[in-house]
Design a protein around this motif. Structure first.
Motif, PDB file in Angstrom:
ATOM      1  N   MET A 237       0.851  -1.191   0.000  1.00 22.96           N
ATOM      2  CA  MET A 237       0.000   0.000   0.000  1.00 22.96           C
ATOM      3  C   MET A 237       0.880   1.232   0.000  1.00 22.96           C
ATOM      4  SD  MET A 237      -1.266   0.091   3.954  1.00 22.96           S
ATOM      5  CE  MET A 237      -0.943  -1.620   4.292  1.00 22.96           C
ATOM      6  N   GLY A 238       0.263   2.386  -0.029  1.00 20.72           N
ATOM      7  CA  GLY A 238       0.973   3.651   0.099  1.00 20.72           C
ATOM      8  C   GLY A 238       0.408   4.425   1.274  1.00 20.72           C
ATOM      9  N   VAL A 239       0.913   5.632   1.459  1.00 23.25           N
ATOM     10  CA  VAL A 239       0.405   6.482   2.539  1.00 23.25           C
ATOM     11  C   VAL A 239       0.446   7.934   2.086  1.00 23.25           C
ATOM     12  CG1 VAL A 239       2.684   6.728   3.636  1.00 23.25           C
ATOM     13  CG2 VAL A 239       0.610   7.030   5.003  1.00 23.25           C
ATOM     14  N   SER A 240      -0.601   8.664   2.418  1.00 18.57           N
ATOM     15  CA  SER A 240      -0.657  10.111   2.188  1.00 18.57           C
ATOM     16  C   SER A 240      -0.385  10.803   3.511  1.00 18.57           C
ATOM     17  CB  SER A 240      -2.021  10.518   1.633  1.00 18.57           C
ATOM     18  OG  SER A 240      -2.275   9.890   0.391  1.00 18.57           O
ATOM     19  N   ILE A 241       0.511  11.795   3.491  1.00 12.19           N
ATOM     20  CA  ILE A 241       0.938  12.434   4.742  1.00 12.19           C
ATOM     21  C   ILE A 241       0.758  13.940   4.641  1.00 12.19           C
ATOM     22  CG2 ILE A 241       2.863  12.785   6.340  1.00 12.19           C
ATOM     23  CD1 ILE A 241       4.062  10.190   5.385  1.00 12.19           C
ATOM     24  N   GLY A 242       0.092  14.493   5.642  1.00 13.45           N
ATOM     25  CA  GLY A 242      -0.015  15.934   5.778  1.00 13.45           C
ATOM     26  C   GLY A 242       0.935  16.417   6.866  1.00 13.45           C
ATOM     27  N   LEU A 243       1.715  17.447   6.556  1.00 15.96           N
ATOM     28  CA  LEU A 243       2.720  17.962   7.499  1.00 15.96           C
ATOM     29  C   LEU A 243       2.360  19.388   7.893  1.00 15.96           C
ATOM     30  CD1 LEU A 243       6.581  17.620   7.189  1.00 15.96           C
ATOM     31  CD2 LEU A 243       5.536  19.822   7.750  1.00 15.96           C
ATOM     32  N   VAL A 244       2.370  19.636   9.185  1.00 19.59           N
ATOM     33  CA  VAL A 244       2.048  20.972   9.701  1.00 19.59           C
ATOM     34  C   VAL A 244       3.139  21.418  10.654  1.00 19.59           C
ATOM     35  CG1 VAL A 244       0.435  22.353  11.053  1.00 19.59           C
ATOM     36  CG2 VAL A 244      -0.434  20.609   9.505  1.00 19.59           C
ATOM     37  N   SER A 262      -6.250  18.543   6.557  1.00 23.79           N
ATOM     38  CA  SER A 262      -6.419  19.247   5.290  1.00 23.79           C
ATOM     39  C   SER A 262      -5.254  18.954   4.352  1.00 23.79           C
ATOM     40  CB  SER A 262      -6.512  20.756   5.538  1.00 23.79           C
ATOM     41  OG  SER A 262      -6.476  21.472   4.327  1.00 23.79           O
ATOM     42  N   ALA A 263      -4.019  19.015   4.868  1.00 17.72           N
ATOM     43  CA  ALA A 263      -2.847  18.733   4.034  1.00 17.72           C
ATOM     44  C   ALA A 263      -2.860  17.283   3.556  1.00 17.72           C
ATOM     45  CB  ALA A 263      -1.571  19.024   4.824  1.00 17.72           C
ATOM     46  N   CYS A 264      -3.282  16.369   4.423  1.00 16.75           N
ATOM     47  CA  CYS A 264      -3.373  14.957   4.045  1.00 16.75           C
ATOM     48  C   CYS A 264      -4.423  14.757   2.958  1.00 16.75           C
ATOM     49  CB  CYS A 264      -3.698  14.108   5.277  1.00 16.75           C
ATOM     50  SG  CYS A 264      -3.732  12.344   4.974  1.00 16.75           S
ATOM     51  N   TYR A 265      -5.544  15.455   3.087  1.00 15.96           N
ATOM     52  CA  TYR A 265      -6.608  15.360   2.074  1.00 15.96           C
ATOM     53  C   TYR A 265      -6.106  15.861   0.714  1.00 15.96           C
ATOM     54  CZ  TYR A 265     -11.035  16.338  -0.298  1.00 15.96           C
ATOM     55  OH  TYR A 265     -12.050  16.382  -1.210  1.00 15.96           O
ATOM     56  N   ILE A 266      -5.336  16.952   0.740  1.00 13.09           N
ATOM     57  CA  ILE A 266      -4.770  17.478  -0.509  1.00 13.09           C
ATOM     58  C   ILE A 266      -3.815  16.450  -1.120  1.00 13.09           C
ATOM     59  CG2 ILE A 266      -3.265  19.261  -1.472  1.00 13.09           C
ATOM     60  CD1 ILE A 266      -4.460  21.188   0.636  1.00 13.09           C
ATOM     61  N   ALA A 267      -3.045  15.764  -0.274  1.00 18.05           N
ATOM     62  CA  ALA A 267      -2.140  14.721  -0.774  1.00 18.05           C
ATOM     63  C   ALA A 267      -2.924  13.630  -1.491  1.00 18.05           C
ATOM     64  CB  ALA A 267      -1.333  14.129   0.383  1.00 18.05           C
TER      65      ALA A 267
END
Length: 555
Positions: A237-244, A262-267
């Protein structure tokens, strides 16, 4: 119970004390109480020495606070609770002390277990959401000067497919293995937590943006390269990561987690399997805020009954057939009573899990209209109603749907439910159960946006549908694009081979109808046939057969 003389030497002990201290009476008598009570922690030894001195010198009663650990020669230990009180002669003189000890090891262990369970995830042993939020709030509160922290929000890509295709046991085992590897890419001061399902978060204290980005990329690479073997199959699998970056603009844990999500959703919107850094004033962030605003409007519109149902006719293409129907569409009104385009509120409803509520409203509204005006629907062969992926995977919605249809006595055989290909594939087992259950009642199913996914034909055999609704993206340009035309023909051919009817949407003129006829597509829908209209206006609509001669003439 243990008593001492005025010098602190033990002069009596009961059987319970011997058992608690793991010694015979002879091994206890005439020993200094301080020598006998061998506490593991220095602070507890000091407290005991002070307590015995205060008791024998000043006549004070003392408690053993903090459930101190009492260690024995064989390295076994217990936790105790106790008190030391003075013994006095008739004239009030202090002649010794009496200590009462209680073994509270079981209670202590139980407290530790309960405390661990309250702060940790049962499956992965990572800290849970509640404890993570506490630590995050603490980190935000204790920020000093230029000291910044990094928050990472991780959402596994397509993890649901593993659960649906291999079972939840495989998904649980994969999460256990994966999370043990994730921790190896973090610093010893960092905190990794499971927030729930396939969502995780990491708090990186006193960490700059570039270091945080490097750690996030290492986590992404680890997940992408991770392989899990289950039943002879190798899964990944993969992973989407949002960084703040938790700078001064992040005033609360709500601000921080919302920004990270929000950043993760954009990813995910950009294609998944990537790291996106949150920017407060970015265009994508504005889009997210618009979605949040629309979600609030959707809730208000549901409460204030500002939704309406519309319909768009679906007509047969070939001569001699006239089993026409309609697709039920939903429209929302703003506070001024003006229509809000579906493209503005449907994405927000899907993003914030409101489509189930919208679907329920549509079902109830169709039932009410049908019961009030049965003649409006009697002349149609089918009435198609869209269902979201959220509703498709919800057993409670399935029960609600069957109850509403039965209570309003709607004819099941006239109902056709449309589900998108991506929604069906993302929860294949749930979709198959839902479809089979409804088909037993006599209803039909249409697979919407067919061809939009890469696995369309592979999954088609697993879904007992009646219609394939070809993705409109292929239909719009099929007169000018040979590949689009070939896709339409291919889907139509596969449908016929499986005894399924093909429907096309986005039909904008009768020239397209003629091309669809040659491709042996069965039904057409679009502005070139009839624009969507309010359900109330459907009574005045009289469909005209799509005759080949008329189509050729206009084309």
């Amino acid at each position: 119970m243990i008593t001492t003389d005025a010098r602190g030497r033990i002069n009596s002990v009961n059987q319970a004390a011997c058992e608690l201290l793991r010694k015979d009476e002879e091994q206890i008598l005439d020993r200094l109480l301080l020598d006998l009570l061998s506490f593991a922690e220095l602070e507890h030894r000091r407290a005991a020495r002070q307590g015995i001195n205060d008791t024998l010198t000043y006549g004070k009663s003392c408690r053993m606070d903090g459930q101190p650990e009492l260690r024995f020669d064989n390295q076994e230990s217990i936790y105790v609770h106790g008190r030391i009180a003075p013994l006095r002669a008739q004239d009030g003189a202090i002649i010794g002390s009496v200590s009462v000890l209680e073994d509270v090891t079981k209670q202590k262990r139980m407290q530790e277990i309960l405390s661990y369970q309250a702060t940790h995830d049962d499956l992965t042993s990572l800290i849970n959401r509640r404890e993570f939020e506490r630590r995050l709030e603490e980190a935000l509160t204790r920020r000093v000067g230029d000291s910044h922290h990094i928050l990472l929000y991780l959402d596994l890509d397509q993890f649901k497919l593993i659960n649906d295709n291999c079972g939840h046991n495989s998904g649980d085992q994969m999460l256990r293995q994966l999370t043990s590897h994730l921790s190896t890419r973090l610093r010893h001061t960092d905190t990794l937590a499971r927030l729930g399902g396939d969502e995780f978060a990491a708090l990186l204290p006193h960490c700059g943006l570039e270091v945080g980005r490097r750690i996030a990329e290492e986590l992404r690479d680890l997940v992408r390269n991770f392989r899990f073997n289950w039943g002879g199959r190798t899964l990944g699998m993969g992973v989407s990561i949002g960084l703040v970056q938790l700078d001064d603009s992040m005033l609360s844990i709500v601000d921080a987690l919302t920004a990270a999500d929000s950043a993760c959703y954009i990813a995910k919107e950009r294609g998944r399997d990537q790291v996106v850094v949150y920017h407060h004033d970015g265009d994508e962030e504005q889009q997210r805020k618009d979605l949040i605003s629309q979600a609030a409007h959707i809730r208000e519109s549901l409460e204030q009954k500002r939704f309406r149902i519309w319909a768009q006719p679906i007509l047969p293409i070939h001569a001699g057939e006239f089993d026409w129907g309609v697709e039920i569409l939903v429209r929302m009104l703003n506070e001024d009573g003006k229509l809000v385009p579906p493209g503005q509120f449907i994405p927000a409803a899907e993003r914030y899990n409101l489509m189930g509520h919208v679907d329920s409203w549509v079902i109830s509204a169709v039932c009410a209209h049908w019961q009030a005006q049965p003649e409006l629907f009697e002349r149609m062969d089918k009435v198609a109603i869209n269902l979201s992926g959220h509703s498709l995977a919800n057993d409670e919605f399935l029960d609600f749907l069957m109850r509403e249809i039965d209570n309003h006595r709607l004819p099941w055989h006239k109902l056709c439910f449309e589900v998108t290909e991506t929604a069906a594939v993302s929860s294949i087992e749930k979709a198959r159960h839902f479809i089979n259950t409804i088909k037993e009642r006599g209803a039909r199913f249409s697979l919407d946006d067919f061809g939009s996914g890469l696995s369309s034909f592979a999954y088609l055999k697993q879904l007992p549908v009646d219609y394939l609704k070809i993705d409109g993206a292929f239909v719009k340009d099929m007169l000018n694009d040979r590949i689009d035309a070939a896709m339409v023909r291919s889907i139509s051919d596969v449908g016929r081979a499986m005894n399924l009817h093909a429907i096309t949407e986005f039909v904008e003129d009768l020239a397209v109808v003629e091309a669809l006829r040659k491709a042996k597509v069965d039904y057409a829908q679009g502005y070139g046939i009839c624009k969507p209209l309010p359900i109330e206006e459907l009574a005045d609509y009289h469909p005209i057969p799509l005759m080949p001669t008329l189509a050729n003439k206009i084309g």
